[in-house]
Every structure is written in C-alpha cells, then in structure tokens.
Design an enzyme around this catalytic site. Structure first.
Site, PDB file in Angstrom:
ATOM      1  N   GLU A  69       0.825  -1.207   0.000  1.00  0.00           N
ATOM      2  CA  GLU A  69       0.000   0.000   0.000  1.00  0.00           C
ATOM      3  C   GLU A  69       0.859   1.257   0.000  1.00  0.00           C
ATOM      4  OE1 GLU A  69      -2.219  -3.279   2.192  1.00  0.00           O
ATOM      5  OE2 GLU A  69      -0.186  -2.477   2.209  1.00  0.00           O
ATOM      6  N   CYS A 127      -0.019   1.242   7.311  1.00  0.00           N
ATOM      7  CA  CYS A 127      -0.541   1.555   5.982  1.00  0.00           C
ATOM      8  C   CYS A 127      -1.824   2.381   6.076  1.00  0.00           C
ATOM      9  CB  CYS A 127      -0.779   0.266   5.193  1.00  0.00           C
ATOM     10  SG  CYS A 127       0.763  -0.582   4.770  1.00  0.00           S
ATOM     11  N   CYS A 174      -2.224  -3.009   7.365  1.00  0.00           N
ATOM     12  CA  CYS A 174      -1.825  -2.868   8.756  1.00  0.00           C
ATOM     13  C   CYS A 174      -2.056  -1.411   9.197  1.00  0.00           C
ATOM     14  CB  CYS A 174      -0.353  -3.259   8.932  1.00  0.00           C
ATOM     15  SG  CYS A 174       0.812  -2.053   8.242  1.00  0.00           S
TER      16      CYS A 174
END
Length: 166
Positions: A56, A87, A84
C-alpha cells in the site's frame, strides 16, 4: 462505495509476483483516481531492507510521484490484504478516500503461521494498532522529549516563511 473487480484483480496479480520475485512478500496494491490506476505497489520490505515498504505504501509513493503531489484525496486503494495500522495511517495522511481489500488480517495471519523472522517481516498487528492510536505517554515504547524549544522555533520560522511566500 463503487467497487471495481478489475482493480482488485490487478492488486492480487501484483501480490502473485512474490511467488517468483525474491525479497518480496505477497501484498500488492493499486491506487485508483478518476477510474484509472495511478499507482502500484508490491511489498519489498525484505529486498529493500525497509520495514515501511508495504504494498500500500509503495502504491501511494508511486501515485504521488506520478501525479507530483502528496494529496490523494478522492483516490481508492485496492489491496490484496487488509492493511496494517501503518498503511492505514499513511492512507489517512495521503487522503485516500476508500479502501477495498481481499484477504483479511486474520486470514493472512493464519497463512503465515509458523514462518520465521528470516522468512518474512513479522508484524505484531495488535501491538501496532494499539501503539498507532495511543498518545506518546501511553505507548509501551519508552520515549523522552528534549530540545523542544529549538525544534519549535524552526517550525514557527518555517511557517512564517510559507506565509510570506518564501
């Protein structure tokens, strides 16, 4: 929210590259703006020795370079796995407006069970979620503040220069 399967398919295809590309992990992502892919990324954390090189983040870096901006407001993120906290925080900073993901964090965790730190870049997802949203004094990582006067002076000077058009 308007979902486009072609964009998700591209994110999944990018993740598939990890099956044959050393130093990558199977997390691919694309940034879409106005119906077009403007950024793509694949997790290169191990190859780049960069813990922030998630799919990402790489897709946002690519989009920002291509568009010559740091504001991706109105853009969609399509990713092969639920992002996560790092990100997600980066997506918020960049202005990503919508998220579409394939595998969940739980599904990824189950798939990665048993791998060693050498085989993948491990992330304690729950610890990261807690730390990312906590005030500095509430985090488990010890921290200390110093030289705040000098740093604040630089911040204030920089703001004044921007206001003056410099």
């Amino acid at each position: 929210m308007t979902y486009n399967e072609d964009f998700m398919q591209r994110a999944v295809e990018l993740s598939r590259q990890a099956l044959t590309k050393p130093g990558t992990e199977p997390f691919g992502a694309v940034v879409v703006l106005n119906g077009k892919i403007v950024g793509e990324g694949l997790n290169h954390s191990l190859a780049n020795f960069d813990p922030t090189s998630h799919g990402e983040v790489e897709a946002m870096r690519d989009a920002c370079r291509r568009l010559e901006c740091v504001d991706l407001t109105g853009a969609d993120m399509y990713t092969s796995c639920e992002p996560c906290a790092m990100c997600v925080a980066t997506m918020e900073v960049a202005g990503i407006s919508r998220l579409f993901y394939a595998a969940s964090m739980d599904q990824a965790g189950k798939a990665f069970e048993g791998l060693t730190k050498k085989e993948r870049h491990p992330i304690d997802v729950d610890k990261l979620r807690k730390a990312a949203g906590a005030l500095v004094g509430e985090r488990t990582m010890p921290s200390a503040q110093s030289m705040d006067g000098q740093a604040t002076e630089i911040l204030n000077t920089w703001v004044e220069m921007k206001k003056a058009g410099k």
